[in-house]
Design an enzyme around this catalytic site. Structure first.
Site, PDB file in Angstrom:
ATOM      1  N   VAL A 157     -12.516  -9.649 -12.161  1.00 41.69           N
ATOM      2  CA  VAL A 157     -13.945 -10.332 -12.425  1.00 41.69           C
ATOM      3  C   VAL A 157     -14.541  -9.496 -13.337  1.00 41.69           C
ATOM      4  O   VAL A 157     -15.402  -9.801 -14.268  1.00 41.69           O
ATOM      5  CB  VAL A 157     -14.473 -10.299 -10.881  1.00 41.69           C
ATOM      6  CG1 VAL A 157     -15.965 -11.061 -11.234  1.00 41.69           C
ATOM      7  CG2 VAL A 157     -13.629 -11.168 -10.207  1.00 41.69           C
TER       8      VAL A 157
ATOM      9  N   HIS B  86     -17.053   3.934  -5.368  1.00 37.55           N
ATOM     10  CA  HIS B  86     -15.752   3.154  -5.966  1.00 37.55           C
ATOM     11  C   HIS B  86     -15.776   3.267  -7.528  1.00 37.55           C
ATOM     12  O   HIS B  86     -16.600   2.492  -8.163  1.00 37.55           O
ATOM     13  CB  HIS B  86     -15.861   1.511  -5.615  1.00 37.55           C
ATOM     14  CG  HIS B  86     -14.725   0.951  -6.007  1.00 37.55           C
ATOM     15  ND1 HIS B  86     -13.885   0.323  -5.017  1.00 37.55           N
ATOM     16  CD2 HIS B  86     -14.415   0.359  -7.228  1.00 37.55           C
ATOM     17  CE1 HIS B  86     -12.905  -0.085  -5.831  1.00 37.55           C
ATOM     18  NE2 HIS B  86     -13.251  -0.235  -7.190  1.00 37.55           N
TER      19      HIS B  86
ATOM     20  N   LYS C 229       0.870  -1.043   0.075  1.00 31.40           N
ATOM     21  CA  LYS C 229       0.044  -0.007   0.024  1.00 31.40           C
ATOM     22  C   LYS C 229       0.993   1.181  -0.003  1.00 31.40           C
ATOM     23  O   LYS C 229       0.391   2.129  -0.910  1.00 31.40           O
ATOM     24  CB  LYS C 229      -0.895   0.024   1.282  1.00 31.40           C
ATOM     25  CG  LYS C 229      -2.113  -0.756   1.160  1.00 31.40           C
ATOM     26  CD  LYS C 229      -3.140  -0.467   1.838  1.00 31.40           C
ATOM     27  CE  LYS C 229      -4.399  -1.410   1.556  1.00 31.40           C
ATOM     28  NZ  LYS C 229      -5.457  -0.715   1.974  1.00 31.40           N
TER      29      LYS C 229
ATOM     30  N   ARG D 185      -3.688  -7.082 -12.317  1.00 31.52           N
ATOM     31  CA  ARG D 185      -4.171  -8.564 -13.070  1.00 31.52           C
ATOM     32  C   ARG D 185      -5.430  -8.332 -13.770  1.00 31.52           C
ATOM     33  O   ARG D 185      -6.002  -6.977 -13.496  1.00 31.52           O
ATOM     34  CB  ARG D 185      -4.748  -9.602 -11.962  1.00 31.52           C
ATOM     35  CG  ARG D 185      -5.481  -9.050 -10.927  1.00 31.52           C
ATOM     36  CD  ARG D 185      -6.073  -9.900  -9.742  1.00 31.52           C
ATOM     37  NE  ARG D 185      -6.573  -9.149  -8.660  1.00 31.52           N
ATOM     38  CZ  ARG D 185      -7.702  -8.743  -8.529  1.00 31.52           C
ATOM     39  NH1 ARG D 185      -8.562  -8.824  -9.644  1.00 31.52           N
ATOM     40  NH2 ARG D 185      -8.282  -8.263  -7.651  1.00 31.52           N
TER      41      ARG D 185
ATOM     42  N   GLU E  92      -7.801   1.733  -9.169  1.00 34.62           N
ATOM     43  CA  GLU E  92      -8.963   1.801  -8.140  1.00 34.62           C
ATOM     44  C   GLU E  92      -8.881   3.295  -7.647  1.00 34.62           C
ATOM     45  O   GLU E  92      -7.937   3.743  -7.066  1.00 34.62           O
ATOM     46  CB  GLU E  92      -9.160   0.884  -7.222  1.00 34.62           C
ATOM     47  CG  GLU E  92      -9.391  -0.541  -7.965  1.00 34.62           C
ATOM     48  CD  GLU E  92      -9.812  -1.508  -6.799  1.00 34.62           C
ATOM     49  OE1 GLU E  92     -10.418  -2.329  -7.258  1.00 34.62           O
ATOM     50  OE2 GLU E  92      -9.462  -1.474  -5.662  1.00 34.62           O
TER      51      GLU E  92
ATOM     52  N   LYS F  75      -5.709   2.706   9.011  1.00 41.57           N
ATOM     53  CA  LYS F  75      -5.479   1.462   8.431  1.00 41.57           C
ATOM     54  C   LYS F  75      -4.239   0.855   8.518  1.00 41.57           C
ATOM     55  O   LYS F  75      -3.108   1.434   8.889  1.00 41.57           O
ATOM     56  CB  LYS F  75      -5.782   2.026   7.067  1.00 41.57           C
ATOM     57  CG  LYS F  75      -6.857   2.543   6.584  1.00 41.57           C
ATOM     58  CD  LYS F  75      -6.832   2.757   5.085  1.00 41.57           C
ATOM     59  CE  LYS F  75      -8.513   3.366   4.640  1.00 41.57           C
ATOM     60  NZ  LYS F  75      -8.222   3.247   3.147  1.00 41.57           N
TER      61      LYS F  75
ATOM     62  N   GLU G 247      -5.510   1.856  -5.162  1.00 37.03           N
ATOM     63  CA  GLU G 247      -4.587   0.912  -5.244  1.00 37.03           C
ATOM     64  C   GLU G 247      -4.633   0.508  -6.728  1.00 37.03           C
ATOM     65  O   GLU G 247      -5.617   0.813  -7.435  1.00 37.03           O
ATOM     66  CB  GLU G 247      -4.829  -0.468  -4.299  1.00 37.03           C
ATOM     67  CG  GLU G 247      -6.111  -0.959  -4.664  1.00 37.03           C
ATOM     68  CD  GLU G 247      -6.220  -2.126  -3.766  1.00 37.03           C
ATOM     69  OE1 GLU G 247      -5.239  -2.837  -3.269  1.00 37.03           O
ATOM     70  OE2 GLU G 247      -7.499  -2.915  -3.766  1.00 37.03           O
TER      71      GLU G 247
ATOM     72  N   GLY H 189      -8.819  -5.743   2.367  1.00 36.55           N
ATOM     73  CA  GLY H 189     -10.245  -6.248   2.634  1.00 36.55           C
ATOM     74  C   GLY H 189     -11.013  -5.502   3.818  1.00 36.55           C
ATOM     75  O   GLY H 189     -11.722  -6.112   4.407  1.00 36.55           O
ATOM     76  N   GLY H 190     -10.497  -4.398   4.280  1.00 37.36           N
ATOM     77  CA  GLY H 190     -11.114  -3.601   5.334  1.00 37.36           C
ATOM     78  C   GLY H 190     -10.788  -4.032   6.524  1.00 37.36           C
ATOM     79  O   GLY H 190     -11.148  -3.644   7.655  1.00 37.36           O
TER      80      GLY H 190
END
Lengths: 167, 455
Positions: free
Chosen positions: B296, B208, B117, B293, B275, B158, B289, B164-165
């Site tokens: 989905v 998002h 990150k 790759r 993102e 964070k 981030e 994943g939160g």
């Protein structure tokens, strides 16, 4: 289509149970010669193929039927048919994961085991290599090695039968 | 095509999707599967399927050495990792390179930098891409208080190693700081074995948005527009659309430029996603981030651009370059995707594996179904619960939405429970129709209003 080792195993079983003296099958670049005479040798060359003896002809449907009988079989699924003719009490030793199968501890060395050899359950009977990491596979059962089902230095898949041991 | 035989190091729908693209380019496929996936469509489609190991992913899909050994032993010259599993492990990229196999993904250094990150954040700053106003590592409570005053409340703490939160805690006033700091660092230590924290300004109303890019590894990057994935539950996306209906033309243009600038600076190779968090109240966006790759939700971008992103991925990996200019990529219409997961939305999304006794997908103009299942297929309990993705494309958002809603309602699946009823509920909800949602909408408003019996 490549000839599968289990199809050859089927032919060997068939030959063993027959009263034939010799069996010669040739297809797609593969020649199989079986004989009850320890001194018999296959005459190499194309002539032998055309001069195939009667038993070879009667055997031909078997070679054809074997793949037809299970059309859905993919390389992914080690066929159940490879157990054909294997006595029910023989115990298969299966590959725990994909890897390269080695019968001997190092190149040029004698194999861990030979057919007919008695082994303890903890005996190491082959190696599986994954990216230079070698792992020994144990017999898992005390008994006599009856079949070696994989070719040395070939890739085997998870669940593939490597040996049969008769307890 | 320099790639002759491609190893697929994945399963599920993406294994099918990759093979479709590979075969369209004349590339042979070999798939490495677990013993639980022998009957999968991906295994049936492949020129060769090899069983790597037993069902657990750790002994099959997640074993780097096993996968590489299988790829080498089957004579493959390239490897596609799909998404999830090993797709963002630098080690797989490195091992492929060392063994002469083309990795259909970024270089290992790129994956490593973007996967961290703080590394990704530093890269964004270098490229002049805005990030959420925040700090570097914060060492203790006093430093946290000073930082929060400078950023303005509310703030969120964070985990540096997080994702994943997990390890995230909000503070709305100085009184909250001490408790949030302690909890966040404890959870970070427990979840990641690394208690380091950083702090960011908290965005109350966020969407998002993400930009699909493709880089050649030489600093040339194309974008394929953005996607909006604001409908999320516990940071898991459920519905995705392209383009985002929340952005003005000016913001959209800046967003695309930022994504291209960042990945060009990283000399990014492969398809990727940048993102962003879109701050509705400030009408501004912040970098979150890069996913190094294919994702989905890539089909919605394919729908509006008419491009085959996986084929482009393979071409770039094979050294053929981008083969397109930015002007060649035009955006037409609107596309929406719903994920169909084998989960029961009426029972807290409990996984629902089992035999699919009926699989009756809808048919119609502008529809696309990406799936690896079929009638009689057994959904194994070992992996991700997604059984398919249904995508509708239309001339407008309204047209795509009506098309998708009708298709979701017409989809007949029996034998397993799926998220389809929830997908229909969301698509038909006035808040979704009018696009008045944020990333917290589903959990705060959507799910409480979801009536399980209505379907």
């Amino acid at each position: 289509m490549a000839v599968k080792s289990e199809e050859i195993a089927t032919l060997i079983e068939l030959f063993n149970e027959s009263e034939w003296d010799e069996l010669h099958v040739a297809f797609e670049g593969v020649q199989l010669f079986l004989s009850t005479d320890p001194n018999a040798r296959l005459c190499s060359g194309g002539a032998a193929v055309t001069a195939a003896p009667a038993p070879a002809i009667s055997v031909q449907p078997v070679a054809v039927q074997a793949p037809v009988a299970r059309p859905a079989t993919k390389p992914a699924t080690p066929a159940p048919a490879q157990d054909a003719g294997i006595p029910a009490h023989w115990v298969p030793v299966k590959a725990p994961n994909l890897g390269t199968f080695y019968r001997a501890p190092k190149p040029g060395a004698a194999p861990f085991v030979e057919i007919g050899q008695a082994v303890e359950a903890t005996a190491e009977i082959c190696l599986l290599e994954v990216m230079k990491l070698f792992t020994a596979v144990q017999a898992g059962v005390k008994g006599t090695v009856r079949r070696v089902c994989a070719e040395d230095a070939e890739m085997v898949e998870h669940g593939q039968v490597l040996f049969y041991i008769e307890p | 095509m320099a790639i002759k035989r491609l190893f697929i190091a994945n399963r599920g729908e993406i294994a099918v999707r990759i093979q479709r693209a590979a075969k369209s380019l004349g590339i042979e496929t070999v798939i490495g599967i677990s013993a639980a996936d022998k009957d999968s469509l991906g295994a049936q489609m492949a020129d060769r399927a090899v069983v790597l190991g037993p069902a657990p992913s750790s002994q099959s899909y997640l074993d780097v050495n096993l996968i590489l050994h299988a790829a080498l032993a089957t004579g493959c010259d390239a490897l596609h990792p799909g998404y999830g599993f090993l797709s963002e492990k630098p080690e797989l990229s490195r091992l492929c390179m060392e063994n002469g196999i083309i990795f259909v993904g970024p270089r290992q250094e790129t994956i490593a930098t973007l996967g961290d990150k703080l590394g990704a954040r530093a890269l964004a700053l270098e490229a002049g891409v805005p990030t959420v106003p925040g700090t570097d590592h914060i060492a203790g409570v006093a430093e946290a208080k000073t930082a929060a005053e400078a950023l303005g409340y509310p703030v969120v703490m964070k985990a540096s190693a997080g994702g994943g939160g997990r390890g995230m805690f909000k503070a709305t006033s100085p009184a909250d700081i001490e408790g949030s700091f302690e909890r966040a660092s404890r959870e970070a230590e427990a979840a990641f074995g690394d208690s380091r924290l950083y702090m960011e300004r908290f965005v109350e109303r966020a969407r998002h948005v993400e930009v699909q890019i493709l880089g050649d590894g030489e600093g040339n990057v194309l974008h394929f527009g953005e996607r909006d994935c604001t409908v999320q539950r516990r940071y898991q996306k459920l519905i995705e659309e392209a383009p985002s209906a929340a952005l003005s033309a000016a913001v959209r243009e800046r967003l695309h430029a930022a994504a291209v600038r960042l990945t060009a600076h990283a000399r990014y190779r492969n398809a990727g996603t940048v993102e962003f968090l879109y701050d509705v109240d400030r009408d501004d966006f912040y970098f979150i981030e890069v996913n190094s790759r294919i994702q989905v939700e890539h089909p919605v971008s394919e729908a509006i651009t008419g491009q085959d992103l996986i084929a482009l991925q393979l071409r770039v990996a094979a050294g053929e370059g981008l083969g397109l200019r930015q002007d060649d990529i035009t955006i037409a219409g609107h596309a929406i995707e719903v994920r169909i997961n084998a989960e029961d939305p009426t029972r807290d999304f409990m996984p629902s594996p089992g035999r699919i006794t009926r699989w009756g997908p809808p048919d119609g103009h502008g529809l696309r179904l990406d799936s690896h299942v079929y009638e009689g297929y057994l959904v194994p309990p070992f992996y991700d619960s997604m059984v398919g993705k249904l995508i509708a494309h239309g001339r407008s958002r309204e047209e795509a939405l009506e098309r998708l809603l009708a298709a979701v309602k017409a989809f007949r699946i029996e034998g397993i429970r799926t998220t389809l009823p929830l997908d229909a509920f969301i698509l038909d909800h006035p808040d979704f129709r009018t696009n008045a949602i944020t990333t917290r909408w589903l959990e705060d408003r959507g799910l409480p209003a979801f009536q399980p019996d209505q379907e």
